[in-house]
Structure formats: structure tokens, C-alpha cells
Design an enzyme around this catalytic site. Structure first.
Site, short mmCIF file in Angstrom:
data_model
loop_
_atom_site.label_atom_id
_atom_site.label_comp_id
_atom_site.label_asym_id
_atom_site.label_seq_id
_atom_site.Cartn_x
_atom_site.Cartn_y
_atom_site.Cartn_z
N SER A 1 36.63 53.29 33.71
CA SER A 1 36.88 54.44 34.59
C SER A 1 38.04 55.25 34.06
O SER A 1 39.10 54.71 33.77
CB SER A 1 37.29 54.00 35.99
OG SER A 1 36.55 52.94 36.46
N HIS B 1 31.39 56.34 35.70
CA HIS B 1 30.89 55.39 34.71
C HIS B 1 29.62 56.00 34.13
O HIS B 1 28.56 55.96 34.74
CB HIS B 1 30.61 54.03 35.34
CG HIS B 1 31.86 53.32 35.74
ND1 HIS B 1 32.55 52.52 34.88
CD2 HIS B 1 32.56 53.34 36.88
CE1 HIS B 1 33.62 52.05 35.49
NE2 HIS B 1 33.66 52.53 36.71
N HIS C 1 29.34 46.51 36.51
CA HIS C 1 30.32 45.60 37.13
C HIS C 1 29.60 44.54 37.96
O HIS C 1 28.50 44.79 38.48
CB HIS C 1 31.25 46.38 38.07
CG HIS C 1 32.00 47.48 37.38
ND1 HIS C 1 31.43 48.69 37.11
CD2 HIS C 1 33.26 47.53 36.91
CE1 HIS C 1 32.31 49.45 36.49
NE2 HIS C 1 33.44 48.77 36.35
N TYR D 1 30.19 43.69 40.94
CA TYR D 1 29.96 44.11 42.33
C TYR D 1 28.70 44.96 42.51
O TYR D 1 28.28 45.20 43.63
CB TYR D 1 31.19 44.84 42.89
CG TYR D 1 31.57 46.11 42.15
CD1 TYR D 1 30.80 47.27 42.26
CD2 TYR D 1 32.70 46.15 41.35
CE1 TYR D 1 31.15 48.42 41.58
CE2 TYR D 1 33.05 47.30 40.66
CZ TYR D 1 32.27 48.43 40.78
OH TYR D 1 32.61 49.56 40.09
N GLU D 2 28.09 45.42 41.40
CA GLU D 2 26.87 46.23 41.53
C GLU D 2 25.66 45.38 41.89
O GLU D 2 24.61 45.90 42.25
CB GLU D 2 26.62 47.01 40.24
CG GLU D 2 27.65 48.11 40.02
CD GLU D 2 27.50 48.80 38.67
OE1 GLU D 2 26.48 49.45 38.45
OE2 GLU D 2 28.42 48.67 37.84
N ALA E 1 40.44 50.63 33.92
CA ALA E 1 41.44 51.13 34.85
C ALA E 1 41.82 49.97 35.75
O ALA E 1 40.96 49.15 36.08
CB ALA E 1 40.85 52.25 35.69
N MET F 1 38.29 45.14 38.14
CA MET F 1 36.98 44.57 38.48
C MET F 1 36.05 44.48 37.27
O MET F 1 34.83 44.53 37.41
CB MET F 1 36.33 45.42 39.59
CG MET F 1 37.18 45.52 40.84
SD MET F 1 36.46 46.60 42.07
CE MET F 1 37.86 46.81 43.20
N SER F 2 36.62 44.35 36.09
CA SER F 2 35.76 44.33 34.89
C SER F 2 36.36 43.44 33.80
O SER F 2 37.18 42.57 34.07
CB SER F 2 35.60 45.75 34.36
OG SER F 2 36.82 46.24 33.84
N ASN G 1 46.98 52.92 39.40
CA ASN G 1 47.60 52.90 40.74
C ASN G 1 48.44 51.64 40.87
O ASN G 1 48.20 50.66 40.16
CB ASN G 1 46.50 52.88 41.82
CG ASN G 1 45.54 51.73 41.66
OD1 ASN G 1 44.61 51.80 40.85
ND2 ASN G 1 45.77 50.66 42.37
N HIS H 1 39.33 55.56 44.89
CA HIS H 1 38.65 55.68 43.59
C HIS H 1 38.99 57.04 42.95
O HIS H 1 39.13 57.14 41.73
CB HIS H 1 37.14 55.52 43.79
CG HIS H 1 36.35 55.53 42.50
ND1 HIS H 1 36.59 54.64 41.47
CD2 HIS H 1 35.33 56.32 42.07
CE1 HIS H 1 35.75 54.89 40.47
NE2 HIS H 1 34.99 55.91 40.81
N1 HPA Z 1 42.35 46.82 42.14
C1 HPA Z 1 41.18 46.48 41.56
N2 HPA Z 1 40.56 47.25 40.69
C2 HPA Z 1 41.12 48.41 40.36
C3 HPA Z 1 42.34 48.83 40.91
C4 HPA Z 1 42.99 47.99 41.86
O1 HPA Z 1 44.06 48.28 42.39
N3 HPA Z 1 42.62 50.05 40.37
C5 HPA Z 1 41.61 50.34 39.52
N4 HPA Z 1 40.70 49.35 39.50
#
Ligand code: HPA
Length: 272
Positions: free
Chosen positions: A36, A68, A94, A96-97, A124, A211-212, A235, A247
Site C-alpha cells: 500500500s 493494491h 492479504h 484477511y481477503e 505499509a 497485515m502482510s 501511521n 486506510h
Molecule cells: N496496523 C496494521 N496494519 C497496518 C497499519 C497498522 O497500524 N498501518 C498500515 N498497515
């Protein structure tokens, strides 16, 4: 045509053959998986020789997440008279998909079967370590899997001591000695973590959360490729500043850092 879920390695082999056919390149040397916000970082690589939808290759389905891309590019990157065939996967699948672990690692398996001996995974992530700032790239030194999901099946007892290759990490630090190294934790998502979970993860020794990357790193390493992971802190993790996570914010932070990330990737490729 092989079935991704019944024969994931055979399907990767077929996808690699199709890639060679489309690009006219019998093999690729390096793959960059762009997470991302990393997508415009590839501008630093110049013009691709080929670009096509990932669904043109066997075993891939269209991406479901904004940001993505679902696009494959092939580049010829030259430096000091040497040239590398660089495969770029814009976007990834990912956990989660809900498409299963086979779909998550199909991209890197295809790349390794296409000849890539170096796998560069970007992502990211949230910064758990309070020293990290938004927009900062961090080299992944090691990981913690909070999903416990492995792409490997059977008695495949792969050693992960040097999963994120020290050689490659040192090579990146030669380009930029200010880069931090951290431990990445794989969170299934799609919900972000709670502040209490972030405190737990920090106690466990994690610096970054996303998450990857982790399943792809394991899949690539088990096939013999050397892995480099670079996270972009988009973040502060939940509870660190009290700000809510979104997001959109993740994508914006990625876009803002794209120039620097692209330069970094280009320099790394020049050293390979
Ligand atoms: N947590 C999980 N996945 C993420 C985050 C986060 O804070 N930022 C970007 N992907």
C-alpha cells in the site's frame, strides 16, 4: 491448467512460464512486491518494458483492496554495464481477503519460479516503536507471526534464523546508514489492533505492525530466495498518539514518501 489450491507450486510454475512468454524474458532476477502506498515509488525505475493485469497469469484473481493495483510490470534496470530483469508486482493478496494462504504467496512463488533469487517485500505499517515517525522507512530485521499461518505444508522444517538476509540488510544500510531496523509483527486484520494489543505487541518485542509480508517471506525463503523486507511507517500504531487509524491516512503517507522510497529501491537494485 493446475489448480492453485491443489497444486500451488505447479500453478506458480505455470504462471512463471506465462510470464516468460508475455515478456519474452526467459527469466527474471529480482522481484519487488509493492505494498500500500508504494506503487508510485516504482516511477524511479523508469519505463517498464511490459505491463499487464496480474489476472493474465494462471492462479491470480483480481485484488479487492483500494491501493493494491493487481498489475505486473517488467523492467530492465541497467547500472555500470550490468542489467537486471526486475519483476514488479503492484499489489498483493492479504490473509484477511479470505482467499487462503496459497493466494497470499502465489506472487512470490511465481517470481521465484521465474528465476528471481532476490525477493524485496515492501509494505505499509503502523509504528509500535515510539521512536519511529510517519513517513520513515524501516528495514525488517525479523518478524513475529501473530497469525501462526504458514504457507508450508508437510514436514518442511525450514530454518528462519536469517530469513531477512543480513547481507541484503547491510547492503541497504550502505546506501542509507540512517535507516532503522525493526521487528515486524504480522496481524491478520482487517481490523486494526486495539491499543491494548499494541502494548502487548511492544512487550513482545515488536516495532512495526502490518497485515502482510510474513507469509511471502517464508514462502520465498523456503524456495531458496534471499529476502529483503522494507516497511514504511504510515501511521503511529493504535493508542500511540491517540489518533484514530484510517486506510486513507495510510495511503496518503505512502504517496508522500513515494519519491524517497523509489530512490532507495533504485539504489538497492544497483547494488545487487
Ligand atoms: N496496523 C496494521 N496494519 C497496518 C497499519 C497498522 O497500524 N498501518 C498500515 N498497515
Amino acid at each position: 491448467m493446475a489448480d492453485l489450491y491443489k497444486d500451488p507450486i505447479g500453478t506458480a510454475q505455470e504462471a512463471a512460464q506465462k510470464l516468460a512468454q508475455i515478456t519474452g524474458k526467459p527469466s527474471h532476477d529480482v522481484v519487488l512486491v509493492m505494498g500500500s502506498g508504494w506503487i508510485s515509488a516504482t516511477d524511479a525505475l523508469g519505463k517498464p518494458t511490459h505491463e499487464f493485469a496480474i489476472t493474465d497469469l494462471p492462479g491470480f484473481s483480481a485484488p479487492t483492496v483500494t491501493g493494491h493495483g493487481g498489475v505486473v510490470r517488467s523492467y530492465e534496470v541497467t547500472h555500470d554495464g550490468k542489467s537486471l530483469n526486475v519483476l514488479v508486482l503492484l499489489g498483493r493478496t492479504h490473509l484477511y481477503e479470505g482467499k487462503g494462504i496459497e493466494a497470499v504467496v502465489h506472487g512470490v512463488r511465481t517470481a521465484v519460479k521465474a528465476g528471481c533469487k532476490t525477493v524485496v517485500l515492501t509494505n505499509a505499517c503502523g509504528g509500535i516503536n515510539r521512536d519511529y515517525r510517519v513517513g520513515q522507512p524501516v528495514i525488517i530485521r525479523d518478524h513475529i507471526s501473530m497469525t501462526g499461518v504458514s504457507p508450508l505444508i508437510g514436514a518442511d522444517f525450514v530454518d528462519l534464523t536469517d530469513l531477512y538476509s543480513k547481507r541484503l540488510r547491510d547492503l541497504v544500510k550502505k546506501e542509507d546508514s540512517t535507516l532503522a531496523e525493526g521487528v515486524y509483527v504480522h496481524w491478520r486484520g482487517p481490523a486494526y489492533e486495539t491499543p491494548a494489543e499494541i502494548n502487548m505487541l511492544r512487550t513482545l518485542g515488536a516495532d512495526l505492525v502490518g497485515m502482510s509480508t510474513v507469509p511471502e517471506a517464508i514462502a520465498a525463503h523456503s524456495l531458496g530466495a534471499e529476502v529483503l523486507g522494507i516497511s514504511l511507517v504510515t501511521n503511529a500504531a493504535a493508542g500511540v498518539t491517540g489518533e484514530k487509524l484510517s486506510h486513507t491516512e495510510v495511503m496518503e503517507a505512502g504517496a508522500a514518501a513515494a519519491g524517497r522510497m523509489g530512490e532507495l529501491l533504485r539504489k538497492v537494485l544497483n547494488r545487487l
